[in-house]
Design a protein around this motif. Structure first.
Motif, PDB file in Angstrom:
ATOM      1  N   PHE A   1       0.828  -1.211   0.000  1.00 15.34           N
ATOM      2  CA  PHE A   1       0.000   0.000   0.000  1.00 15.34           C
ATOM      3  C   PHE A   1       0.863   1.262   0.000  1.00 15.34           C
TER       4      PHE A   1
ATOM      5  N   THR B   1       2.375   2.123  -3.409  1.00 20.38           N
ATOM      6  CA  THR B   1       1.532   2.539  -4.532  1.00 20.38           C
ATOM      7  C   THR B   1       0.828   3.871  -4.300  1.00 20.38           C
TER       8      THR B   1
ATOM      9  N   PHE C   1       1.688   6.897  -4.730  1.00 21.09           N
ATOM     10  CA  PHE C   1       1.829   7.954  -5.735  1.00 21.09           C
ATOM     11  C   PHE C   1       1.685   7.472  -7.179  1.00 21.09           C
TER      12      PHE C   1
ATOM     13  N   MET D   1      -8.086   4.945  -2.644  1.00 22.49           N
ATOM     14  CA  MET D   1      -8.092   4.366  -1.300  1.00 22.49           C
ATOM     15  C   MET D   1      -6.723   4.217  -0.645  1.00 22.49           C
ATOM     16  N   VAL D   2      -5.668   4.088  -1.465  1.00 28.51           N
ATOM     17  CA  VAL D   2      -4.379   3.717  -0.904  1.00 28.51           C
ATOM     18  C   VAL D   2      -3.906   4.683   0.177  1.00 28.51           C
TER      19      VAL D   2
ATOM     20  N   LEU E   1     -13.847  15.541  -1.842  1.00 27.84           N
ATOM     21  CA  LEU E   1     -13.088  16.412  -2.745  1.00 27.84           C
ATOM     22  C   LEU E   1     -12.646  15.646  -3.981  1.00 27.84           C
TER      23      LEU E   1
ATOM     24  N   GLN F   1     -15.027  23.887   7.465  1.00 32.25           N
ATOM     25  CA  GLN F   1     -13.698  24.391   7.155  1.00 32.25           C
ATOM     26  C   GLN F   1     -12.602  23.873   8.084  1.00 32.25           C
TER      27      GLN F   1
ATOM     28  N   ILE G   1      -9.175  21.886   6.906  1.00 28.62           N
ATOM     29  CA  ILE G   1      -7.826  22.391   7.123  1.00 28.62           C
ATOM     30  C   ILE G   1      -7.035  21.430   8.021  1.00 28.62           C
TER      31      ILE G   1
ATOM     32  N   LEU H   1      -6.224  18.083   6.203  1.00 29.32           N
ATOM     33  CA  LEU H   1      -5.133  18.160   5.243  1.00 29.32           C
ATOM     34  C   LEU H   1      -3.806  18.358   5.954  1.00 29.32           C
ATOM     35  N   ALA H   2      -3.828  19.167   7.005  1.00 34.30           N
ATOM     36  CA  ALA H   2      -2.597  19.379   7.755  1.00 34.30           C
ATOM     37  C   ALA H   2      -2.135  18.066   8.376  1.00 34.30           C
TER      38      ALA H   2
ATOM     39  N   VAL I   1       0.069  15.849   6.157  1.00 38.26           N
ATOM     40  CA  VAL I   1       1.491  16.158   5.938  1.00 38.26           C
ATOM     41  C   VAL I   1       2.321  15.953   7.195  1.00 38.26           C
ATOM     42  N   LYS I   2       1.660  16.064   8.354  1.00 33.76           N
ATOM     43  CA  LYS I   2       2.415  15.878   9.594  1.00 33.76           C
ATOM     44  C   LYS I   2       2.785  14.418   9.812  1.00 33.76           C
ATOM     45  N   GLY I   3       1.921  13.522   9.322  1.00 33.30           N
ATOM     46  CA  GLY I   3       2.089  12.093   9.582  1.00 33.30           C
ATOM     47  C   GLY I   3       3.302  11.474   8.913  1.00 33.30           C
TER      48      GLY I   3
ATOM     49  N   PHE J   1      -3.791  -2.840  -7.544  1.00 38.13           N
ATOM     50  CA  PHE J   1      -2.705  -3.799  -7.771  1.00 38.13           C
ATOM     51  C   PHE J   1      -2.816  -4.502  -9.121  1.00 38.13           C
TER      52      PHE J   1
ATOM     53  N   ILE K   1      -1.583  25.523   3.371  1.00 35.65           N
ATOM     54  CA  ILE K   1      -2.037  24.804   4.562  1.00 35.65           C
ATOM     55  C   ILE K   1      -0.925  23.892   5.081  1.00 35.65           C
ATOM     56  N   TYR K   2      -0.211  23.246   4.169  1.00 37.48           N
ATOM     57  CA  TYR K   2       0.906  22.381   4.592  1.00 37.48           C
ATOM     58  C   TYR K   2       1.967  23.216   5.314  1.00 37.48           C
TER      59      TYR K   2
ATOM     60  N   ALA L   1       0.818  24.158   8.736  1.00 44.33           N
ATOM     61  CA  ALA L   1       0.940  23.014   9.642  1.00 44.33           C
ATOM     62  C   ALA L   1       2.386  22.868  10.097  1.00 44.33           C
TER      63      ALA L   1
ATOM     64  N   PHE M   1       9.762  19.279   6.564  1.00 47.85           N
ATOM     65  CA  PHE M   1       8.446  19.349   5.941  1.00 47.85           C
ATOM     66  C   PHE M   1       8.580  19.817   4.498  1.00 47.85           C
TER      67      PHE M   1
ATOM     68  N   ILE N   1       4.877  16.284  -2.584  1.00 45.05           N
ATOM     69  CA  ILE N   1       3.433  16.261  -2.845  1.00 45.05           C
ATOM     70  C   ILE N   1       3.109  17.209  -3.995  1.00 45.05           C
TER      71      ILE N   1
ATOM     72  N   VAL O   1       4.432  15.696  -7.387  1.00 42.86           N
ATOM     73  CA  VAL O   1       3.581  14.629  -7.920  1.00 42.86           C
ATOM     74  C   VAL O   1       2.281  15.219  -8.448  1.00 42.86           C
TER      75      VAL O   1
ATOM     76  N   VAL P   1       7.570   8.816 -11.624  1.00 45.13           N
ATOM     77  CA  VAL P   1       6.967   9.285 -10.378  1.00 45.13           C
ATOM     78  C   VAL P   1       7.509   8.490  -9.193  1.00 45.13           C
TER      79      VAL P   1
END
Lengths: 288, 305
Positions: free
Chosen positions: A122, A125, A127, A162-163, A216, A275, A279, A282-283, A286-288, B27, B176-177, B180, B215, B222, B225, B282
């Motif tokens: 997972f 894939t 990207f 889903m990935v 979205l 909102q 926000i 999405l934030a 990127v933190k994860g 897959f 937003i990124y 964060a 970051f 991101i 891509v 990619v």
């Protein structure tokens, strides 16, 4: 609030800061007004008649021609495209949230044979571009007899995105504390019930994030619905519909502006209401 | 074997729906695309003929493909730096806690992000139109140009125009990124900087940026891509035209496979080969990023401690 209490500010006061904040605010206001000008222009154009469009370049319409909306809704089929999009969006949100929360839960919290290879697949894939997989996806749908109906479009829309959600859910579930789950197990609650009644409610912030990102994605998706609806224009989504509208009626600017307004209003209203979740969600990605 | 299956039966049961979905649409297509890429295949109802690496050999000698690939790179290099810097500046300004209206600004800048790409494409075709388009109107009024510029209809201006619209559309998400990332800068860093009389641009450049650097790598990836998957925007603005001047990778794939236009036969195997090559580009970007992030994280830890 921190800066208000800083020693320098206590000694010197904050007149200088106020002046600077005012300047920055003014600058940002100008930028933002330019930024949203296309939207204002679009709404304004959608309320003008085609003749007024060329004679009145101002933003305030004189005729308030609501018939543009009627024309877009019926003649350009935006009405039925709207419901197609709604079905695909709601359907794919249900499918994606169910599948990925369960996958993420098991992959994030348990070690079992095959877990690592699955998880790695997972992650690897995440990207993969749509252009890579579009041909086999379309072929698969054709072979299953789903290449030109809404159900096929819905599951394909769910499958592609889903990935990333699996990875997000796995990360979220992995950091939840063990105690609750163990207490429930001691009480004899079954594995599936623990997930449904204990763990999933705990993961609510991530569920909200995934729902929003999928809404979205489904509302915006273009290549897949374009390909799937080539053979059956009746199941077009709004994005594809407005693209086709442009190809067929290139001169009807006001009708197209009305169609464009119709297709963005639901998503923009949803964004305004939720909102904070958009926000933060999405934030979180990127933190994860 | 059977015992393991039984012991983890619930785990596997819960994996099942997602695995079926992922198997069908993630897959399987990856392997199938690689398989098709090695075949000569003209249309979904016709037979496939095995040609091995033939499609790739043809691809690498096809000037139209290289042009599309090159354009995808130009697009990438044109958008990402712009998007990264403008959004960083805005994020730093909005991150100021004394700025009372910052939520409203954020909402407005984020608005294009939630708008469907196809709609954005249509609106900007109007705005940039040489016939009565408001952008041309403004430029004419200001006396900057003497006659309307056909932004999307001329091969010189089409790429910069599309790049500009793309940056406008996605800037909000990058911002937003960044916000964060800025939020992870601990308060005491600002406090001690203030005591040392380090503020403004100096504060951002010497103290905040090094901390958010890890970051930056993730955000760049991101964005990069995203910039390669620009199909819907370009499709709805120009269809890849004029004269292929804005045809990027995915438009090349789409045109070769589904919309040959001039009535020639679709070349599905050939398009699949282009898709596979694109996918590997990619993927290598992603791997490069993973390594870079690890290094940057290690670097940032040293600064922080």
């Amino acid at each position: 609030m921190r800066s208000r209490l800083s020693p320098l500010r206590i000694v010197y006061g904050d007149h200088r800061a106020n002046w600077r904040i005012g300047l920055v605010s003014a600058f940002l206001t100008v930028i933002c007004l330019i930024w949203i000008y296309p939207f204002v222009w679009m709404i304004s154009t959608s309320l003008k008649s085609n003749a007024e469009m060329f004679s009145n370049p101002g933003l305030i319409p004189q005729s308030w021609a609501t018939e543009n909306y009627a024309r877009a809704w019926t003649e350009a089929h935006m009405g039925s495209y709207f419901f197609n999009t709604l079905i695909v969006t709601v359907g794919s949100v249900v499918i994606v949230t169910t599948c990925t929360s369960m996958l993420g839960y098991v992959l994030g919290r348990y070690r079992f044979p095959g877990r690592n290879i699955l998880f790695f697949s997972f992650v690897a894939t995440v990207f993969i571009p749509q252009g890579f997989t579009i041909i086999p996806v379309f072929e698969l749908l054709s072979r299953l007899g789903l290449s030109s109906n809404l159900f096929g479009l819905t599951i394909a829309t769910s499958g592609h995105a889903m990935v990333i959600f699996v990875v997000l859910f796995a990360g979220y579930f992995a950091q939840l504390p063990r105690e609750l789950e163990e207490a429930a197990r001691v009480d004899g609650v079954s594995f599936l019930k623990i997930f449904w009644y204990v763990m999933l409610p705990l993961a609510r912030p991530m569920v909200v994030t995934v729902v929003i990102m999928q809404v979205l994605h489904a509302w915006n998706d273009f290549l897949l619905p374009l390909v799937v609806t080539l053979a059956n224009p009746a199941i077009r989504t709004l994005s594809v519909g407005i693209y086709a509208f442009k190809g067929e009626q290139f001169i009807d600017w006001t009708g197209m502006a009305a169609a464009a307004t119709i297709s963005i209003v639901p998503i923009v209203v949803l964004f305004m209401l939720l909102q904070r979740y958009f926000i933060n969600g999405l934030a979180g990605a990127v933190k994860g | 074997m059977f015992e393991t299956l039984h012991r983890y039966r619930y785990h596997y049961l819960m994996l099942l729906p997602g695995l079926i979905l992922g198997g069908m649409f993630v897959f399987y297509p990856i392997f199938a695309a690689c398989y098709y890429a090695m075949h000569d295949w003209s249309g979904f109802n016709s037979d496939k003929v095995f040609v091995g690496m033939g499609n790739f050999v043809k691809l690498f000698t096809d000037p139209i493909f290289w042009d599309a690939f090159q354009r995808a790179l130009i697009f990438l290099l044109g958008t990402v730096p712009l998007q990264m810097t403008i959004s960083l500046v805005l994020a730093v300004l909005l991150n100021n806690q004394l700025l009372k209206m910052s939520t409203y600004f954020r909402t407005m800048i984020f608005l294009p992000v939630v708008t469907p790409v196809a709609v954005i494409g249509i609106i900007w075709t109007f705005l940039l139109s040489p016939f009565n388009g408001p952008v041309n109107g403004l430029l004419l009024d200001l006396g900057l140009i003497s006659r309307p510029v056909d932004f999307l209809g001329s091969t010189d201006t089409v790429m910069p125009s599309v790049i500009g619209v793309y940056v406008w559309k996605w800037l909000g998400i990058t911002m937003i990124y960044w916000l964060a990332a800025l939020q992870t800068v601990p308060d005491d860093v600002y406090d001690s900087a203030k005591l040392d009389r380090c503020r403004g641009a100096k504060l951002v450049w010497y103290i905040v940026l090094p901390i958010v650097l890890p970051f930056a790598v993730a955000i760049t990836l991101i964005s990069a891509v995203g910039a390669l998957n620009v199909f819907p925007l370009i499709m709805s603005m120009t269809n890849g035209g004029p004269f292929f001047a804005s045809e990027v990778m995915e438009i090349f794939i789409y045109r070769t496979a589904f919309a040959t236009g001039d009535g020639s036969i679709p070349r599905l195997g050939y398009a699949a080969a282009a898709g596979v090559f694109f996918g590997f580009v990619v993927l290598s970007l992603t791997i490069g990023q993973a390594i870079a992030t690890r290094r940057a994280r290690a670097g940032a830890k040293e600064i922080r401690s």
